[in-house]
Design a protein around this motif. Structure first.
Motif, PDB file in Angstrom:
ATOM      1  N   LEU A 298       0.866  -1.180   0.000  1.00 47.74           N
ATOM      2  CA  LEU A 298       0.000   0.000   0.000  1.00 47.74           C
ATOM      3  C   LEU A 298       0.901   1.227   0.000  1.00 47.74           C
ATOM      4  CD1 LEU A 298      -2.882   1.141   0.156  1.00 47.74           C
ATOM      5  CD2 LEU A 298      -2.632   1.168   2.651  1.00 47.74           C
ATOM      6  N   VAL A 299       0.907   1.969  -1.118  1.00 51.30           N
ATOM      7  CA  VAL A 299       1.842   3.079  -1.298  1.00 51.30           C
ATOM      8  C   VAL A 299       1.067   4.359  -1.559  1.00 51.30           C
ATOM      9  CG1 VAL A 299       3.792   3.952  -2.648  1.00 51.30           C
ATOM     10  CG2 VAL A 299       3.550   1.506  -2.240  1.00 51.30           C
ATOM     11  N   LYS A 300       1.236   5.328  -0.654  1.00 53.01           N
ATOM     12  CA  LYS A 300       0.710   6.680  -0.844  1.00 53.01           C
ATOM     13  C   LYS A 300      -0.783   6.676  -1.176  1.00 53.01           C
ATOM     14  CE  LYS A 300       5.076   8.861  -2.169  1.00 53.01           C
ATOM     15  NZ  LYS A 300       5.963   7.746  -1.854  1.00 53.01           N
ATOM     16  N   ALA A 301      -1.550   6.170  -0.258  1.00 52.00           N
ATOM     17  CA  ALA A 301      -3.012   6.204  -0.362  1.00 52.00           C
ATOM     18  C   ALA A 301      -3.522   7.028   0.819  1.00 52.00           C
ATOM     19  CB  ALA A 301      -3.599   4.796  -0.346  1.00 52.00           C
ATOM     20  N   PRO A 302      -3.707   8.341   0.668  1.00 47.45           N
ATOM     21  CA  PRO A 302      -3.971   9.226   1.816  1.00 47.45           C
ATOM     22  C   PRO A 302      -5.310   8.982   2.495  1.00 47.45           C
ATOM     23  CG  PRO A 302      -4.198  10.416  -0.258  1.00 47.45           C
ATOM     24  CD  PRO A 302      -3.623   9.090  -0.594  1.00 47.45           C
ATOM     25  N   ASP A 303      -6.239   8.275   1.840  1.00 45.22           N
ATOM     26  CA  ASP A 303      -7.551   8.045   2.454  1.00 45.22           C
ATOM     27  C   ASP A 303      -7.593   6.788   3.316  1.00 45.22           C
ATOM     28  OD1 ASP A 303      -8.568  10.314   1.235  1.00 45.22           O
ATOM     29  OD2 ASP A 303      -9.173   9.225  -0.572  1.00 45.22           O
ATOM     30  N   CYS A 304      -6.502   6.057   3.387  1.00 42.72           N
ATOM     31  CA  CYS A 304      -6.458   4.829   4.197  1.00 42.72           C
ATOM     32  C   CYS A 304      -5.936   5.142   5.593  1.00 42.72           C
ATOM     33  CB  CYS A 304      -5.571   3.780   3.516  1.00 42.72           C
ATOM     34  SG  CYS A 304      -6.191   3.243   1.908  1.00 42.72           S
ATOM     35  N   SER A 305      -6.401   4.368   6.559  1.00 38.60           N
ATOM     36  CA  SER A 305      -6.035   4.617   7.952  1.00 38.60           C
ATOM     37  C   SER A 305      -5.779   3.292   8.666  1.00 38.60           C
ATOM     38  CB  SER A 305      -7.163   5.402   8.653  1.00 38.60           C
ATOM     39  OG  SER A 305      -8.329   4.597   8.758  1.00 38.60           O
ATOM     40  N   HIS A 323       4.218  -4.034   2.837  1.00 41.22           N
ATOM     41  CA  HIS A 323       4.873  -2.755   2.549  1.00 41.22           C
ATOM     42  C   HIS A 323       3.835  -1.650   2.687  1.00 41.22           C
ATOM     43  CE1 HIS A 323       8.455  -4.405  -0.018  1.00 41.22           C
ATOM     44  NE2 HIS A 323       8.123  -5.236   0.969  1.00 41.22           N
ATOM     45  N   ILE A 324       4.119  -0.665   3.520  1.00 42.48           N
ATOM     46  CA  ILE A 324       3.197   0.450   3.728  1.00 42.48           C
ATOM     47  C   ILE A 324       3.975   1.750   3.608  1.00 42.48           C
ATOM     48  CG2 ILE A 324       1.638   1.603   5.335  1.00 42.48           C
ATOM     49  CD1 ILE A 324       1.013  -1.068   6.581  1.00 42.48           C
ATOM     50  N   ASP A 325       3.529   2.624   2.713  1.00 35.45           N
ATOM     51  CA  ASP A 325       4.062   3.985   2.628  1.00 35.45           C
ATOM     52  C   ASP A 325       2.934   4.916   3.064  1.00 35.45           C
ATOM     53  OD1 ASP A 325       5.064   6.451   2.026  1.00 35.45           O
ATOM     54  OD2 ASP A 325       5.926   5.878   0.100  1.00 35.45           O
ATOM     55  N   GLY A 326       3.021   5.388   4.311  1.00 34.82           N
ATOM     56  CA  GLY A 326       1.955   6.208   4.875  1.00 34.82           C
ATOM     57  C   GLY A 326       1.949   7.643   4.423  1.00 34.82           C
ATOM     58  N   TRP A 327       2.996   8.076   3.706  1.00 34.49           N
ATOM     59  CA  TRP A 327       3.059   9.423   3.135  1.00 34.49           C
ATOM     60  C   TRP A 327       2.964  10.512   4.199  1.00 34.49           C
ATOM     61  CZ3 TRP A 327      -0.307  11.087  -1.642  1.00 34.49           C
ATOM     62  CH2 TRP A 327       0.491  11.821  -2.522  1.00 34.49           C
ATOM     63  N   ARG A 328       3.349  10.174   5.420  1.00 34.62           N
ATOM     64  CA  ARG A 328       3.361  11.103   6.561  1.00 34.62           C
ATOM     65  C   ARG A 328       1.999  11.768   6.791  1.00 34.62           C
ATOM     66  NH1 ARG A 328       8.471  12.785   4.421  1.00 34.62           N
ATOM     67  NH2 ARG A 328      10.187  12.028   5.681  1.00 34.62           N
ATOM     68  N   ASN A 330      -0.027  10.563   9.043  1.00 27.60           N
ATOM     69  CA  ASN A 330      -0.325  10.251  10.452  1.00 27.60           C
ATOM     70  C   ASN A 330      -1.668   9.551  10.625  1.00 27.60           C
ATOM     71  OD1 ASN A 330       2.079  11.287  11.557  1.00 27.60           O
ATOM     72  ND2 ASN A 330       1.246  13.377  11.546  1.00 27.60           N
ATOM     73  N   ARG A 331      -2.132   8.868   9.574  1.00 25.94           N
ATOM     74  CA  ARG A 331      -3.378   8.106   9.668  1.00 25.94           C
ATOM     75  C   ARG A 331      -3.099   6.627   9.957  1.00 25.94           C
ATOM     76  NH1 ARG A 331      -8.039   9.296   5.641  1.00 25.94           N
ATOM     77  NH2 ARG A 331      -9.086   8.556   7.524  1.00 25.94           N
ATOM     78  N   MET A 332      -1.836   6.249   9.872  1.00 27.27           N
ATOM     79  CA  MET A 332      -1.430   4.876  10.188  1.00 27.27           C
ATOM     80  C   MET A 332      -0.223   4.943  11.113  1.00 27.27           C
ATOM     81  SD  MET A 332      -1.906   2.890   6.544  1.00 27.27           S
ATOM     82  CE  MET A 332      -1.346   4.254   5.542  1.00 27.27           C
ATOM     83  N   GLY A 333      -0.282   4.178  12.198  1.00 23.44           N
ATOM     84  CA  GLY A 333       0.797   4.227  13.166  1.00 23.44           C
ATOM     85  C   GLY A 333       0.833   2.996  14.041  1.00 23.44           C
ATOM     86  N   ASP A 334       0.946   3.217  15.358  1.00 22.90           N
ATOM     87  CA  ASP A 334       1.098   2.122  16.317  1.00 22.90           C
ATOM     88  C   ASP A 334      -0.056   1.123  16.258  1.00 22.90           C
ATOM     89  OD1 ASP A 334       3.567   2.627  17.356  1.00 22.90           O
ATOM     90  OD2 ASP A 334       2.837   3.937  18.953  1.00 22.90           O
ATOM     91  N   ASP A 335      -1.279   1.616  16.163  1.00 20.48           N
ATOM     92  CA  ASP A 335      -2.437   0.712  16.170  1.00 20.48           C
ATOM     93  C   ASP A 335      -2.390  -0.269  15.006  1.00 20.48           C
ATOM     94  OD1 ASP A 335      -3.317   2.007  18.413  1.00 20.48           O
ATOM     95  OD2 ASP A 335      -4.717   3.331  17.340  1.00 20.48           O
ATOM     96  N   ALA A 336      -1.994   0.225  13.837  1.00 16.41           N
ATOM     97  CA  ALA A 336      -1.915  -0.649  12.672  1.00 16.41           C
ATOM     98  C   ALA A 336      -0.833  -1.705  12.856  1.00 16.41           C
ATOM     99  CB  ALA A 336      -1.643   0.173  11.416  1.00 16.41           C
ATOM    100  N   LEU A 337       0.346  -1.289  13.346  1.00 14.36           N
ATOM    101  CA  LEU A 337       1.449  -2.235  13.505  1.00 14.36           C
ATOM    102  C   LEU A 337       1.157  -3.255  14.597  1.00 14.36           C
ATOM    103  CD1 LEU A 337       4.219  -3.100  12.563  1.00 14.36           C
ATOM    104  CD2 LEU A 337       5.231  -1.528  14.202  1.00 14.36           C
ATOM    105  N   ILE A 338       0.501  -2.840  15.670  1.00 14.77           N
ATOM    106  CA  ILE A 338       0.152  -3.784  16.738  1.00 14.77           C
ATOM    107  C   ILE A 338      -0.819  -4.842  16.204  1.00 14.77           C
ATOM    108  CG2 ILE A 338      -1.077  -3.997  18.931  1.00 14.77           C
ATOM    109  CD1 ILE A 338       0.104  -1.304  19.746  1.00 14.77           C
TER     110      ILE A 338
END
Length: 541
Positions: A298-305, A323-328, A330-338
Motif C-alpha cells: 500500500l503506497v501513498k493512499a492518503p484516504d487509508c487509515s 509494505h506500507i508507505d503512509g506518506w506522513r 499520520n493516519r497509520m501508526g502504532d495501532d496498525a502495527l500492533i
C-alpha cells in the motif's frame, strides 16, 4: 661394436618418447632415396563430433555477446546458434522492417520477443506485426514498448496467429479496447497481462469494457499502470477467478467499488499492490476478504487509515510481506502495527515508510513475529535510538535492516554490535545523527556484517521535512508529482534488500539523487539560504 639404430618404417626423430602430441598433425615419411618429407594436414575440428542439440545447450549457457561471437566461427555454428535462440529483443523502429525477413529466417525458433521503439522514432506497423506473428507462431511471451503505429488491426492479427501466448506486456502503445479484447478472446493460455500507458482507451467513461474473454480462465497476474481509464479492465479482473496477483499502480478514478466487487465472491488472490490510488478503508476492508493474501503493498493512499490495515491484519492470517508507505499523513501508526504483530505470525518482510511508530508497537512486532527476516524503517519522525535498540534486542531472526531518514544516532547503531545474531546486512541512509565512526566500529566487532552508510552524502535539502506539506496532494484526480521527502519510493527500499552488499556504502543512483530535487520550492529554498548566508557574511565584514 655398437648396433646401428633401425630406420625401417621410421623417420629420424620419430621416437615416441619425445613426440609432442601437438605435432600429430604433421605426418613424416621417408622417400625412396632417403630424403625426409612431410606434409601439413588441416587442423581437426573436434566440435564436429558434438551433436547439434548438445552444441545448442552450450550456446544457451553463454551470454548474448558470447553467442554473437560464437556465431561467427563457422556456418554450422551460425545455424545452430540461430535455431537455438529462443529469446530476442529488437529495435522496433520502422527502419528495421526491411530486415525482418532475414532476421526471422535466421532466428526461426523465437518464443520470447521484445519490440521496443524510441519515442522519437516511427515504430513498426500492423503489417510488420502480422509478418512477425506468421513467422513466430510458437510465441509464448511478447513485450511491446512504444509501438505507436500498431492499431487494433495489428493486435487482431497477432491474437489469431499466436494463440499460444502466455505472457503479454505493452507500454505506451496506441491500440485500444478492441485490440485488447481480440487478445483476450483468442489467447486462451494467457497467464500474465501487463498494461502501461495504453493511449487507445483514453476515451472517458464511454470506453468499451475489456474482458473477460477466454483468457480469464487462465490469467494468474494482471498489472495496470498509469491508465486514465483503468476501470474498463473491471470485467476482466472480476471474471478472472484464478487470479493470484493484482497490481494497480497510479491509475485514476475511484477503485473502492471495483475492489468490493472483485472480492465479493471466492477468489484466489495472494498478492495485491496498490500505489497512488483513490482508495479508502472501504477498499482495504474488501481486500481483507482475500483469506489467501500473502503479499500486500500500500503506497501513498492518503484516504487509508489504521482501520483498513487492522481489517487486513485480522483476516489475512497468511500475510508474509507487508509494505506500507503512509506518506506522513499520520493516519497509520502504532495501532496498525500492533494489529499486524498480533495476527501475522508468518511475517517475513516488513517495510514501513512515512509511518510514525513507537517502541510499544515495535516491541509487540518483535515479540510476535519471530520469522521476521527483512525490516525497513524509513522517514519516521518518532523512530529514534530507543526504537532501534528494541529491534536490535528482540528481532532474533532479522537478516537485513534498512534505516532511512530517522532520528537515529550512533548510540542506536551500537546496539547491533551484540543484537540480532543473524543480521548479515544493515543500511543506514540520511540519518544525520549517525557518523562514519560508528560504522567502522561496528565492522570491527562484527566482521561478517555488511555495513552500508552514507553519512558523508546527506543533503540538507533532503532533510527538510516541510517540503512535503504533510505528504497529501490536494488533487487526487491527477498523477501526483514525485515528492522530495525521505520516504522515497517503496520499490527503492525493497530493492535494497536484494542489492549486492558493500562495506563502505555507495552513492545513491543518479536517478534517485536527482529525484530528491523534484519537490516544489526545493531549489528556491536552497538559493534563499545561500543568499541569506552571503548577506550575513557581508554584514559581518
Amino acid at each position: 661394436m655398437g648396433q646401428a639404430a633401425s630406420t625401417q618404417g621410421n623417420c629420424p626423430g620419430g621416437s615416441s618418447r619425445f613426440r609432442n602430441p601437438n605435432l600429430e598433425l604433421y605426418q613424416f615419411r621417408c622417400s625412396s632415396n632417403g630424403a625426409e618429407e612431410f606434409r601439413v594436414d588441416s587442423p581437426r575440428d573436434y566440435t564436429a563430433e558434438i551433436p547439434d542439440e548438445c552444441l545448442a545447450l552450450i550456446f544457451q549457457s553463454l551470454s548474448s555477446g558470447d553467442r554473437k561471437s560464437c556465431s561467427l566461427v563457422c556456418r554450422r555454428w551460425l545455424s545452430v546458434e540461430g535455431q537455438s535462440r529462443y529469446r530476442l529483443a529488437l529495435n522496433a523502429s520502422a527502419d528495421v522492417a526491411v530486415h525482418l525477413s532475414k532476421v526471422f529466417l535466421r532466428f526461426d525458433s523465437v518464443t520470447k520477443l521484445a519490440l521496443r521503439c524510441d519515442r522519437k522514432s516511427v515504430s513498426l506497423n500492423d503489417d510488420d506485426l502480422l509478418f512477425i506473428s506468421l513467422r513466430c507462431h510458437n510465441l509464448t511471451r511478447l513485450k511491446l514498448r512504444g509501438c505507436r503505429e500498431i492499431t487494433d488491426v495489428g493486435m487482431y492479427s497477432l491474437a489469431t496467429n499466436c494463440k499460444s501466448l502466455r505472457k503479454f506486456s505493452c507500454g505506451s502503445c496506441m491500440f485500444g479496447a478492441k485490440g485488447m479484447n481480440a487478445l483476450l478472446n483468442n489467447c486462451s493460455s494467457l497467464e500474465e497481462l501487463s498494461v502501461k500507458r495504453l493511449r487507445g482507451i483514453n476515451d472517458g467513461f464511454a470506453a468499451e469494457p475489456i474482458g473477460p474473454g477466454t483468457a480469464s480462465s487462465s490469467l494468474k497476474s494482471i498489472t495496470l499502470k498509469e491508465l486514465y481509464n483503468g476501470q474498463c479492465f473491471g470485467p476482466l479482473i472480476i471474471g478472472s477467478k484464478d487470479l493470484k496477483t493484482l497490481k494497480i499502480l497510479r491509475c485514476l478514478g475511484d477503485w473502492d467499488r471495483l475492489l468490493e466487487t472483485v472480492t465479493k465472491g471466492k477468489n484466489c488472490l495472494t498478492e495485491i499492490h496498490l500505489e497512488r490510488l483513490q482508495v479508502s478503508d472501504l477498499g482495504l476492508i474488501a481486500i481483507s476478504k482475500c483469506l489467501n493474501l500473502e503479499v500486500f503493498h500500500l503506497v501513498k493512499a492518503p484516504d487509508c487509515s489504521n482501520d483498513g490495515i487492522f481489517a487486513i491484519a485480522e483476516n489475512c492470517k497468511l500475510l508474509r510481506k507487508l509494505h506500507i508507505d503512509g506518506w506522513r499523513t499520520n493516519r497509520m501508526g502504532d495501532d496498525a502495527l500492533i494489529a499486524v504483530a498480533q495476527n501475522s505470525m508468518n511475517l517475513v518482510e516488513l517495510v514501513l515508510i512515512g509511518v510514525n511508530l513507537s517502541s510499544v508497537s515495535l516491541s509487540e512486532m518483535a515479540s510476535n513475529c519471530q520469522k521476521l527476516e527483512r525490516l525497513a524503517l524509513c522517514g519516521s519522525e518518532t523512530i529514534g535510538d530507543d526504537e532501534i535498540s528494541c529491534v536490535a534486542t528482540k528481532c532474533k531472526a532479522l537478516k537485513k535492516l534498512c534505516i532511512k531518514g530517522c532520528r537515529v544516532t550512533d548510540a542506536g547503531i551500537e546496539a547491533f554490535a551484540f543484537g540480532c545474531p543473524n543480521l548479515v546486512k544493515i543500511k543506514v541512509k540520511k540519518c544525520r545523527g549517525v557518523t562514519s565512526d560508528v560504522a567502522d566500529w561496528l565492522r570491527a566487532r562484527r566482521v561478517s556484517l555488511s555495513v552500508n552508510l552514507d553519512a558523508d552524502e546527506i543533503e540538507a535539502e533532503a532533510l527538510d521535512l516541510s517540503t512535503s506539506d504533510g505528504g497529501v496532494q490536494d488533487d487526487v484526480a491527477a498523477f501526483p508529482p514525485i515528492v522530495s521527502d525521505l520516504s522515497g519510493s517503496i520499490r527503492d527500499v525493497a530493492a535494497e534488500f536484494d542489492a549486492p552488499s558493500t562495506s563502505n556504502g555507495g552513492r545513491l543512483p543518479v536517478k534517485s539523487r536527482f529525484s530528491l530535487f523534484t519537490g516544489r520550492n526545493l531549489m528556491a529554498c536552497a538559493f534563499r539560504r545561500l543568499s541569506n548566508a552571503n548577506g550575513n557574511s557581508n554584514n559581518t565584514l
